[in-house]
Design a protein around this motif. Structure first.
Motif, PDB file in Angstrom:
ATOM      1  N   LYS A  61       0.727  -1.315   0.351  1.00 42.61           N
ATOM      2  CA  LYS A  61       0.189  -0.268  -0.182  1.00 42.61           C
ATOM      3  C   LYS A  61       1.044   0.829   0.073  1.00 42.61           C
ATOM      4  N   ASP A  62       2.674   1.020   0.322  1.00 45.55           N
ATOM      5  CA  ASP A  62       2.941   2.246   0.229  1.00 45.55           C
ATOM      6  C   ASP A  62       3.021   3.365   1.487  1.00 45.55           C
ATOM      7  N   VAL A  63       2.649   2.451   2.698  1.00 43.29           N
ATOM      8  CA  VAL A  63       1.349   3.605   4.073  1.00 43.29           C
ATOM      9  C   VAL A  63       2.613   3.331   5.034  1.00 43.29           C
ATOM     10  N   PRO A  64       2.687   4.546   5.813  1.00 44.38           N
ATOM     11  CA  PRO A  64       3.399   4.320   7.151  1.00 44.38           C
ATOM     12  C   PRO A  64       2.714   2.860   8.037  1.00 44.38           C
ATOM     13  N   ILE A  65       3.474   2.569   8.725  1.00 46.51           N
ATOM     14  CA  ILE A  65       3.130   1.333   9.865  1.00 46.51           C
ATOM     15  C   ILE A  65       2.602   2.156  11.110  1.00 46.51           C
ATOM     16  N   PHE A  66       1.759   2.304  11.718  1.00 45.94           N
ATOM     17  CA  PHE A  66       1.424   3.016  13.265  1.00 45.94           C
ATOM     18  C   PHE A  66       1.630   1.923  14.669  1.00 45.94           C
ATOM     19  N   LEU A  67       2.855   1.604  15.297  1.00 43.73           N
ATOM     20  CA  LEU A  67       3.054   1.098  15.869  1.00 43.73           C
ATOM     21  C   LEU A  67       3.196   0.916  17.515  1.00 43.73           C
ATOM     22  N   SER A  68       2.388   0.376  17.929  1.00 43.10           N
ATOM     23  CA  SER A  68       1.899   0.570  19.760  1.00 43.10           C
ATOM     24  C   SER A  68       2.283  -0.381  19.781  1.00 43.10           C
ATOM     25  N   ILE A  69       2.812  -0.179  21.525  1.00 49.00           N
ATOM     26  CA  ILE A  69       3.600  -1.130  22.318  1.00 49.00           C
ATOM     27  C   ILE A  69       3.276  -0.758  23.717  1.00 49.00           C
ATOM     28  N   GLY A  70       2.572  -1.982  24.238  1.00 50.10           N
ATOM     29  CA  GLY A  70       2.577  -1.777  25.628  1.00 50.10           C
ATOM     30  C   GLY A  70       2.610  -2.960  26.557  1.00 50.10           C
ATOM     31  N   TYR A  71       1.587  -3.878  27.458  1.00 51.99           N
ATOM     32  CA  TYR A  71       1.746  -4.560  28.065  1.00 51.99           C
ATOM     33  C   TYR A  71       0.210  -4.884  28.699  1.00 51.99           C
ATOM     34  N   SER A  72      -0.017  -6.312  29.689  1.00 47.18           N
ATOM     35  CA  SER A  72      -1.164  -6.237  29.792  1.00 47.18           C
ATOM     36  C   SER A  72      -1.668  -5.542  30.927  1.00 47.18           C
ATOM     37  N   THR A  73      -1.059  -5.335  31.603  1.00 47.21           N
ATOM     38  CA  THR A  73      -1.295  -4.908  33.026  1.00 47.21           C
ATOM     39  C   THR A  73      -0.638  -3.054  33.261  1.00 47.21           C
ATOM     40  N   CYS A  74      -0.387  -2.236  32.021  1.00 44.42           N
ATOM     41  CA  CYS A  74      -0.533  -1.200  31.598  1.00 44.42           C
ATOM     42  C   CYS A  74      -1.532  -0.175  32.416  1.00 44.42           C
ATOM     43  N   HIS A  75      -1.529   0.332  32.760  1.00 42.12           N
ATOM     44  CA  HIS A  75      -2.824   1.366  33.459  1.00 42.12           C
ATOM     45  C   HIS A  75      -3.204   2.382  31.881  1.00 42.12           C
ATOM     46  N   TRP A  76      -2.037   3.444  31.695  1.00 44.11           N
ATOM     47  CA  TRP A  76      -2.708   4.000  30.910  1.00 44.11           C
ATOM     48  C   TRP A  76      -2.140   3.775  29.224  1.00 44.11           C
ATOM     49  N   CYS A  77      -1.993   2.156  29.181  1.00 48.35           N
ATOM     50  CA  CYS A  77      -1.971   1.595  27.541  1.00 48.35           C
ATOM     51  C   CYS A  77      -3.670   0.776  27.969  1.00 48.35           C
ATOM     52  N   HIS A  78      -4.267   1.056  28.959  1.00 48.93           N
ATOM     53  CA  HIS A  78      -6.254   0.682  28.922  1.00 48.93           C
ATOM     54  C   HIS A  78      -6.377   1.864  28.559  1.00 48.93           C
ATOM     55  N   VAL A  79      -6.141   3.025  28.619  1.00 45.87           N
ATOM     56  CA  VAL A  79      -6.638   4.483  28.945  1.00 45.87           C
ATOM     57  C   VAL A  79      -6.644   4.377  27.268  1.00 45.87           C
ATOM     58  N   MET A  80      -5.646   4.473  27.200  1.00 41.87           N
ATOM     59  CA  MET A  80      -5.363   5.488  25.549  1.00 41.87           C
ATOM     60  C   MET A  80      -6.059   4.492  24.247  1.00 41.87           C
ATOM     61  N   GLU A  81      -5.902   2.962  24.936  1.00 42.96           N
ATOM     62  CA  GLU A  81      -7.286   1.925  23.919  1.00 42.96           C
ATOM     63  C   GLU A  81      -8.634   2.361  24.371  1.00 42.96           C
ATOM     64  N   VAL A  82      -8.770   3.075  25.498  1.00 44.38           N
ATOM     65  CA  VAL A  82     -10.719   2.874  25.717  1.00 44.38           C
ATOM     66  C   VAL A  82     -11.164   4.931  25.195  1.00 44.38           C
ATOM     67  N   GLU A  83      -9.663   5.212  25.235  1.00 42.97           N
ATOM     68  CA  GLU A  83     -10.250   6.641  24.199  1.00 42.97           C
ATOM     69  C   GLU A  83      -9.895   6.596  22.544  1.00 42.97           C
ATOM     70  N   SER A  84      -9.185   5.730  22.447  1.00 42.31           N
ATOM     71  CA  SER A  84      -8.643   6.383  21.187  1.00 42.31           C
ATOM     72  C   SER A  84      -8.932   4.711  20.183  1.00 42.31           C
ATOM     73  N   PHE A  85      -8.866   3.199  20.782  1.00 33.91           N
ATOM     74  CA  PHE A  85      -8.792   2.369  20.265  1.00 33.91           C
ATOM     75  C   PHE A  85     -10.009   2.114  20.053  1.00 33.91           C
ATOM     76  N   GLU A  86     -10.395   2.576  21.038  1.00 34.95           N
ATOM     77  CA  GLU A  86     -12.052   2.198  20.840  1.00 34.95           C
ATOM     78  C   GLU A  86     -13.082   3.205  20.169  1.00 34.95           C
ATOM     79  N   ASN A  87     -12.414   4.111  19.607  1.00 33.22           N
ATOM     80  CA  ASN A  87     -13.125   4.618  19.435  1.00 33.22           C
ATOM     81  C   ASN A  87     -12.857   4.789  17.752  1.00 33.22           C
ATOM     82  N   ASP A  88     -14.650   5.078  17.502  1.00 33.72           N
ATOM     83  CA  ASP A  88     -14.453   4.403  15.821  1.00 33.72           C
ATOM     84  C   ASP A  88     -14.025   5.231  14.335  1.00 33.72           C
ATOM     85  N   GLU A  89     -13.759   6.623  15.159  1.00 31.89           N
ATOM     86  CA  GLU A  89     -13.452   7.320  14.518  1.00 31.89           C
ATOM     87  C   GLU A  89     -11.685   7.282  13.917  1.00 31.89           C
ATOM     88  N   ILE A  90     -11.573   7.429  15.443  1.00 30.79           N
ATOM     89  CA  ILE A  90     -10.093   7.032  15.423  1.00 30.79           C
ATOM     90  C   ILE A  90      -9.384   5.591  14.467  1.00 30.79           C
TER      91      ILE A  90
END
Length: 820
Positions: free
Chosen positions: A107-136
């Motif tokens: 596709k010749d597009v950039p890669i978005f790389l997201s790294i975290g771990y399962s007990t990471c609080h701010w990983c959870h926050v970003m999931e709720v705010e952004s990765f569960e957001n349909d627009e994002i």
């Protein structure tokens, strides 16, 4: 409790001169910044900033989007708990691998790389705010190829891009957010981003749009700069030794400098080294105890006592503080305030093993049962909550959990905090005593520091903390210390039972080899050291008061799990982790080094030859896979995966010690077990390893406390050997083993040998004939004989535990007199 977001000020800048070897990402960043060229011109101009946000920020915690009825994405086929948490996001996630890379190239597009771990609080926050957001999600799916990585499953991938972000932007952490070219070179990066613009700072949606624009208009500059920075990092992080020799003065300089730095940062009021937030960094206590021992050997009693006061005060404050889970045992990740009170509530296996070992060493030195009780508290927590049926020890427990069944969001610490009414309802007539002891208040007790709860998220909630010693509180109540402690133990048991009715935090049930190695060491050492405690000692919940010998069984079962599930006997190679089967990822340096350390402890404290033999086999394969035979030191990866752009020689002893530091001590220990041919090879490798890092050991030894200890251990002319010969099944032999470990001595090796066992005798005949000769010459009528050897001579053999203790104490006295 806080997260930092690094925003893009300009494109990554090429550097005139490559930095020197990394000892921390902060140090590397400073060196990179000092040598940076004129900033590359770019249309992308957003001010760099670090945004601190409370854990009660938008979203307030983690949730599962699976309940929303979304179709699972391809992460549903993965084993990683962290990846599975994102399996129902609307983001079209890929795991790290060729499928994603090929799509980005096509596709010749950039890669978005997201790294975290399962007990990471701010990983959870970003999931709720952004990765569960349909627009994002739509933006990500249309403009990028999105890859999700579990840093605990792929520490090699995480290391590359965390080093990049920390070095170029001045900060790091998880979730790690990095944009890559289709050839995996980093373009830009940061950590946590809120979804929308706030306070003049860009939100995640803005960042995504600007990255897309920069890719379309400034692609050549982006890719060129990414290539240059990676090449410079590659040069910086794979330094070679100019000599294979370690300077004679390096041991004294590095140890003394590190101890002086720690002493200058010591908090005399609350203990610990450094400022807020306070992390229990066990390697700091390790070098302080090591220096205590060096002072004692030299007869410098006053200096030794000063160091022990710092260590004991720190450990007591930690044990009394809220960073210690008084109800269930074990320690949380760190304290957000200076008084060890309000923690970040996740519990990590790598902390538990190391902390237990520090308390074990302090118990050996002081004989104070308060330290041995904490060891039991930690190990009993692991036995109860963190070990699978087959013996593998799990990785972590989350900080976040639901406050009640069916709650729409999880909150940090919900499982661990209490209201005053909950305490009173559960404890009845003993509630007042308990409240006074643990500083329970109706308004909540997170008020001891302005850092404890700056956003008032724990109003009305209490984190248990002991502000005064139990003996003083018992006297105030007119009770004996035993009666008082029994009441507290009964109360903790009731609260533990009540707490079990709450929704539990997420358990990351991955079995990681390296972290299991740290825990195996603690369990093995506790199995003998705790036997030195006085008979009749009383224990109260959550300590079970088991026979310490049971801990050896836990260590052996964990080691056997790894050998059966994560070790290929045909290739002698390890896999990194296990969950529903072994991960596809091969073992890394830390896996080998930490496990070898645990196996050496299993042999020394437990006596079974299979663990020593396996440790030696693993050391040989570690040398084959990771050793830089020309430049010295060990790389963190085998270098077989072309998608991992950097091979790093890690030299930072942080929350976990570096693989090189542990490997250095392993080589020193192995050199004391084998004959000259093998011993000399081990010594050459450790000398070459330490030569690689000698500049860092001189300039910034505080980053390398454990490696400083290794340098000093290498400088000792010969390591003390305690050779125990006899019937390993006999009570007399068991008592002799306890005596061998009754004193603190970091330069001691214990060898157990049963001359009736032909396999053992054959091993020693082949690998160290002097040990075999000791076994043959020992009196066969005696069930246990001890030989103590150092400086190429042995004391007359002794046949009783008391005589061995006296002999070991004499060797310390002799060392003192020789240095006077």
């Amino acid at each position: 409790m806080a997260a930092s977001a690094v925003f893009f000020s300009n494109l990554p800048r090429p550097l005139r001169h490559p930095p020197r070897l990394l000892s921390s990402t902060l140090l590397l960043r400073n060196r990179l910044a000092a040598s940076s060229s004129t900033p590359a011109r770019s249309a992308l101009r957003v001010l760099a900033a670090a945004a601190s946000m409370s854990s009660s920020g938008p979203g307030g915690g983690s949730s599962s989007s699976e309940a929303g009825g979304r179709k699972p994405n391809r992460l549903a086929a993965e084993h990683s708990p962290y990846l599975l948490q994102h399996a129902h996001n609307p983001v079209d996630w890929y795991p790290w691998g060729e499928e994603a890379f090929e799509k980005a190239r096509r596709k010749d597009v950039p890669i978005f790389l997201s790294i975290g771990y399962s007990t990471c609080h701010w990983c959870h926050v970003m999931e709720v705010e952004s990765f569960e957001n349909d627009e994002i999600a739509k933006i990500l799916n249309d403009w990028f190829v999105s890859i999700k990585v579990d840093r605990e499953e792929r520490p090699d991938v995480d290391k590359v891009y965390m080093t990049y972000v920390s070095a170029l932007y001045g900060g790091g952490g998880w979730p790690l957010t990095v944009f890559l070219s289709p050839n995996l070179k980093p373009l830009m990066g940061g950590t946590y981003f809120p979804p929308d613009d706030k306070y003049g700072r860009p939100g995640f949606k803005t960042v995504l749009r600007k990255v897309k624009d920069a890719w379309e208009t400034k692609r050549d500059t982006l890719e060129q700069n990414g290539n240059v920075v990676i090449e410079q990092l590659r040069d910086a992080l794979s330094a070679k030794a100019s000599s294979q020799d370690v300077p004679n003065d390096l041991a004294v300089i590095s140890v003394d400098q590190c101890v002086e730095k720690l002493t200058s940062s010591y908090d005399p009021k609350f203990g610990g080294f450094g400022s807020v937030p306070k992390f229990p960094r066990p390697v700091e206590d390790c070098i302080m105890l090591y220096k205590f021992w060096k002072h004692l050997e030299a007869g410098q009693v006053s200096e030794a006592q000063n160091i022990m006061k710092m260590v004991t005060h720190t450990l007591q404050c930690m044990a009394r503080g809220g960073v210690h889970d008084h109800i269930g045992g074990g320690f949380h990740r760190y304290s957000v305030d200076e008084c060890w009170h309000v923690p970040h509530f996740e519990k990590m296996l790598y902390d538990q093993g190391q902390i237990a070992n520090v308390y074990l060493d302090t118990f050996l030195i002081t004989g104070d049962e308060c330290y041995s009780s904490v060891v039991r508290d930690v190990l009993d927590y692991l036995r109860r909550d963190m070990i699978g049926e087959e013996g593998g020890i799990y990785s972590a427990e989350d900080a976040d959990s639901a406050e009640y069944e069916g709650a729409p969001r999880k909150r940090e610490g919900a499982f661990y905090v209490w209201t005053r009414k909950e305490i009173e309802d559960a404890l009845g007539e003993n509630a007042e005593l308990f409240k006074n002891h643990y500083y329970i208040k109706s308004s909540g007790n997170c008020d001891l520091s302005r850092m404890s709860d700056p956003h008032n998220e724990f109003n009305g909630k209490n984190v248990l903390i002991e502000r005064k010693q139990a003996s003083l509180m018992a006297s105030k109540c007119g009770k004996s210390i035993d009666e008082y402690s029994q009441i507290l133990g009964d109360c903790r048991q009731k609260l533990f039972d009540d707490r079990l009715k709450r929704p539990r935090p997420h358990l990351d049930d991955k079995v990681i080899v390296s972290w299991n190695g740290l825990a195996i060491s603690a369990f093995a050492r506790a199995s003998q050291i705790l036997k030195s405690g006085p008979c009749g000692t009383k224990f109260w919940f959550p300590v079970t008061g088991c026979n310490p010998g049971e801990y050896l069984g836990v260590a052996e079962k964990a080691a056997r799990f790894i050998k059966e599930k994560l070790y290929d006997s045909s290739s002698n190679r390890l896999n990194h982790s296990y969950r529903n089967g072994p991960a596809k990822v091969p073992g890394f340096l830390d896996d080998y080094a930490f496990l070898i350390n645990g196996l050496l402890d299993l042999y020394e404290y437990g006596g079974k030859m299979e663990w020593l033999m396996w440790a030696a086999q693993l050391q040989a394969i570690q040398d084959e896979l990771f050793l830089d035979k020309q430049g010295g030191g060990y790389f963190n990866t085998p270098g077989e995966d072309p998608s991992v752009l950097l091979r790093v020689k890690e030299d930072y002893d942080g929350a976990e010690p570096s693989g090189n530091s542990v490997a250095a001590i392993n080589l020193i220990r192995l050199s004391s077990l084998f004959d000259a041919a093998k011993s000399d090879g081990y010594k050459r490798n450790v000398q070459h390893l330490l030569a690689v890092f000698q500049t860092r050991l001189r300039e910034l030894s505080i980053a390398l406390p454990l490696m400083c200890c290794a340098v000093d251990m290498l400088s000792v002319p010969s390591r003390k050997q305690v050779v125990l010969v006899g019937n390993k099944e006999s009570t007399e032999f068991h008592d002799m083993v306890v005596a061998a470990f009754s004193t603190y001595d970091p330069n001691r090796t214990v060898i157990q040998i049963d001359p009736r066992n032909m396999e053992e005798m054959g091993f020693w005949e082949s690998n160290n004939s002097n040990i075999a000769q000791m076994a043959r010459s020992s009196s066969p009528e005696k069930p246990a004989v001890a030989h103590v050897c150092q400086d190429f001579k042995c004391s007359p053999p002794v046949t009783s535990p008391d005589a061995l203790r006296e002999l070991l104490n004499k060797t310390v006295a002799a060392a003192r007199s020789s240095s006077a």
